[in-house]
Design an enzyme around this catalytic site. Structure first.
Site, PDB file in Angstrom:
ATOM      1  N   GLU A  55      43.517  39.932  40.670  1.00  9.05           N
ATOM      2  CA  GLU A  55      43.573  38.904  41.956  1.00  9.05           C
ATOM      3  C   GLU A  55      44.732  39.531  42.890  1.00  9.05           C
ATOM      4  O   GLU A  55      44.167  39.551  44.272  1.00  9.05           O
ATOM      5  CB  GLU A  55      44.203  37.578  41.677  1.00  9.05           C
ATOM      6  CG  GLU A  55      44.258  36.581  42.489  1.00  9.05           C
ATOM      7  CD  GLU A  55      44.747  35.364  42.105  1.00  9.05           C
ATOM      8  OE1 GLU A  55      45.418  35.392  41.240  1.00  9.05           O
ATOM      9  OE2 GLU A  55      44.692  34.287  43.126  1.00  9.05           O
ATOM     10  N   HIS A  63      33.366  38.779  46.368  1.00  8.94           N
ATOM     11  CA  HIS A  63      33.651  38.361  44.891  1.00  8.94           C
ATOM     12  C   HIS A  63      32.638  38.402  44.008  1.00  8.94           C
ATOM     13  O   HIS A  63      32.808  38.467  42.771  1.00  8.94           O
ATOM     14  CB  HIS A  63      33.603  36.745  45.122  1.00  8.94           C
ATOM     15  CG  HIS A  63      35.141  36.339  45.475  1.00  8.94           C
ATOM     16  ND1 HIS A  63      35.999  36.333  44.486  1.00  8.94           N
ATOM     17  CD2 HIS A  63      35.977  36.180  46.664  1.00  8.94           C
ATOM     18  CE1 HIS A  63      37.400  35.990  45.012  1.00  8.94           C
ATOM     19  NE2 HIS A  63      37.341  35.965  46.318  1.00  8.94           N
TER      20      HIS A  63
HETATM   21 CU   LIG Z   1      39.587  32.172  46.277  1.00  7.79          CU
END
Ligand SMILES: [Cu+2]
Ligand SMILES: *[C@@H]1O[C@H](CO)[C@@H](O)[C@H](O)[C@H]1NC(C)=O
Length: 620
Positions: free
Chosen positions: A347, A402
């Site tokens: 992340e 993503h």
């Molecule tokens: Cu996000």
């Protein structure tokens, strides 16, 4: 099928205890104060009560009312020395200095030992802080404080409408305000038919989806410290899962529009699709446009090479099934906890076991994209939509980034040993039949209907208010995907009375080439539609579940002005205001539960699983 990646997460269990209750005078007052605090954030406070707090509260004289007096002193220092981000600057959570300031304010607000101190400190800080910096710190504190349970935040797109609307709408709203004419302004999706990506703009630009994404990142902040009392269980895994679902949903929308699955971004390849947000920040700076076929560029403190090096280390960790901690230990990720470790690393969150070594691939990916049009800041161009969680999904590059990140998780998942039958089996329980039934009497079984309808955005906060003048009713109207409600009817046979967990997934039956793909390939693209517990008696059970009850979604939020008027009416005793202490604010917009499909129909497959409640349940 290799069931290696069947997820066993039971979040819904926590929400089961929910119950509405009638708001008392204290709750109503708190709800109204919160709304008054968030109204016209870029203008100084006008509410007389809050104004008193703003002018008379002294954090320094109340240090004993904060769990973290150092945070209070540090924040005060930033204020008195004029070091805080300017009020009209653009706050970015990805900027380490701006984030540190926000976290200090969060620690002040979250650490206030009682509600009154929390509110007074918020009223005191509000006009001294950058509005979005304040909003983020305040919202995260509110969402995590016990004494604010049940208090509703107005929709994000009505607190800071500039972050959700296009410039033309904002301009028309200003005109309407100046003429004092109530107006409804239509908002179009950006781009044109000359860009195939525009066919899915209704999804990426959906205001509910953007709000959800930003809300999720307030519920699971990547900067969350373990010392805060609320434990964020499996935050790294949820980071993977939530974004994985977003990508799967985006791909399903693409198929509904004859577009192939989204391609992952690569650091050394061109970013084929450009993006023109047609939007303007509150301070008048335009969100930059990214032309087609740009390449990633080095930023002053972050190079493309750095991105590749850090990613190489992550790939090494995945392939070797160990991660290296900051104090040179090796931790195995070849187990059920591995995905969480990996999520925190990718992340990257404050829980990353080695942020120096593994970097912050995802966060930096956002920054690389948001700054690509003026990487060296030669022209002072502000960051692009990828810089902010509330604007990022508008850009098709969000899903490409993503997809890239999701593929890293897939690499890891594919290396895990598959679950064995005993881990997934639910002996004695069998699903006999499944059907879906539309709510409308004339509906055909197993046929679901989607459509576009209109949704309104209250624009009262977009234009400054002069004094206490009556607000003018100005709204934007957007076209949004929706569907007819339906229910699942599942026949489950059980040999004895047991409790189970039902999970329902959906995926297009055919890929872009019109082929059926094996379930083991298709499973990665399944969208989770619902997850709920059931009590099964012996024999056949008919389990019926309404689509509106899905724990994946939340209903349309009440508009800012309706919230205000509902609370005011309740205070005057004219109506009841109910709230739910355990209300789950975070969820995908209910309207978007189903992918669009096609006018002529499109075949999907539904996948229903029942597992053992006692094995699955996570107590909380
Ligand atoms: Cu996000
Ligand atoms: C992961 O652990 C299993 C045993 O639990 C083992 O069979 C497998 O080889 C391990 N995989 C790796 C990549 O180490």
């Amino acid at each position: 099928m290799r069931p290696a990646t069947v997820l066993l997460i039971v979040l819904g269990a926590c929400a089961l205890a929910s119950a509405e209750q009638k708001a008392d005078a204290i709750f109503l007052k708190r709800q109204l104060q919160v709304l008054n605090l968030l109204r016209h954030l870029n203008q100084p406070l006008i509410d007389p009560e809050l104004l008193v707090f703003k002018n008379s509260f002294s954090p320094l004289n109340n240090l004993n009312k904060f769990k973290d007096p150092t945070a209070v002193k540090n924040f005060l220092k930033l204020v008195t020395e004029g070091k805080l981000l300017e009020r009209d600057a653009i706050f970015s959570l990805f900027d380490a200095r701006q984030r540190a300031q926000m976290v200090t304010l969060f620690e002040v607000l979250y650490g206030a030992t009682d509600y009154d101190t929390f509110l007074k400190a918020a009223a005191w800080a509000r006009d001294r802080t950058n509005p979005r910096q304040f909003l983020y710190a305040f919202s995260v504190a509110l969402l995590h404080r016990e004494d604010c349970r049940g208090v509703i935040l107005p929709p994000a797109y009505e607190i800071t409408p500039h972050m959700f609307l296009t410039t033309d709408v904002v301009r028309k709203a200003y005109q309407a305000k100046m003429m004092r004419t109530p107006t409804v302004i239509p908002m179009k999706f950006t781009g044109s038919v000359n860009n195939p990506e525009q066919r899915v703009a209704y999804f990426g630009e959906d205001i509910g989806m953007n709000s959800h994404h930003s809300h999720w990142h307030m519920d699971f902040p990547f900067w969350w410290k373990q010392e805060y009392t609320v434990d964020k269980d499996r935050k790294g895994e949820l980071f993977f899962y939530m974004h994985h679902q977003m990508v799967a949903r985006f791909d399903a929308e693409r198929l509904s529009n004859d577009l192939p699955a989204v391609e992952p971004l690569e650091w050394d390849q061109q970013i084929t699709e450009g993006f023109a947000p047609a939007a303007t920040y509150e301070n008048g700076q335009e969100f930059p446009m990214r032309p087609d076929n740009m390449k990633f560029c080095d930023l002053p403190s972050l190079s493309v090479r750095d991105m590749k090096i850090v990613e190489g280390r992550i790939r090494d960790a995945i392939a070797s099934s160990f991660v290296k901690t900051a104090d040179s230990r090796l931790l195995s990720i070849n187990n059920t906890a591995g995905i969480n470790l990996l999520g925190e690393i990718i992340e990257s969150s404050a829980n990353s076991v080695n942020p120096v070594y593994y970097g912050q691939l995802h966060n930096d990916g956002h920054v690389m994209l948001s700054k690509v049009t003026d990487p060296l800041q030669r022209y002072g161009v502000p960051p692009g939509v990828m810089e902010h969680f509330e604007t990022a999904t508008r850009d098709p590059a969000f899903f490409r980034l993503h997809k890239h990140v999701d593929n890293l998780f897939k690499l890891h998942k594919d290396l895990l040993l598959p679950y064995d039958v005993s881990e997934l089996d639910f002996p004695g329980v069998k699903i006999e039949a499944v059907k879906v039934v539309g709510s409308c009497k004339a509906s055909t079984p197993n046929q679901l209907i989607t459509y576009f309808d209109e949704s309104h955005i209250d624009l009262n906060n977009i234009v400054e208010n002069v004094g206490q003048e009556q607000p003018v009713d100005i709204k934007a109207v957007v076209s949004r995907l929706n569907h007819e409600p339906f229910k699942y009817v599942i026949t489950v046979n059980s040999k004895k009375p047991v409790r189970g967990i039902v999970r329902i997934f959906l995926a297009p039956k055919l890929n872009w080439f019109g082929q059926r793909v094996p379930l083991d390939v298709a499973r990665w693209g399944f969208i989770e539609l619902d997850r709920f517990p059931v009590r099964l008696a012996s024999g056949d059970n008919i389990v019926s579940r309404n689509s509106v009850d899905s724990i994946i979604t939340v209903p349309e939020p009440r508009s800012f002005s309706n919230l205000v008027s509902d609370v005011e009416k309740a205070i005057r005793g004219e109506q009841v205001f109910s709230y739910d202490k355990y209300y789950r604010h975070c969820g995908f917009p209910r309207r978007l539960l189903l992918p669009k499909g096609k006018p002529e129909g499109m075949v999907y497959q539904l996948y229903v699983v029942v597992t053992d409640y006692d094995k699955d349940i996570v107590s909380c």
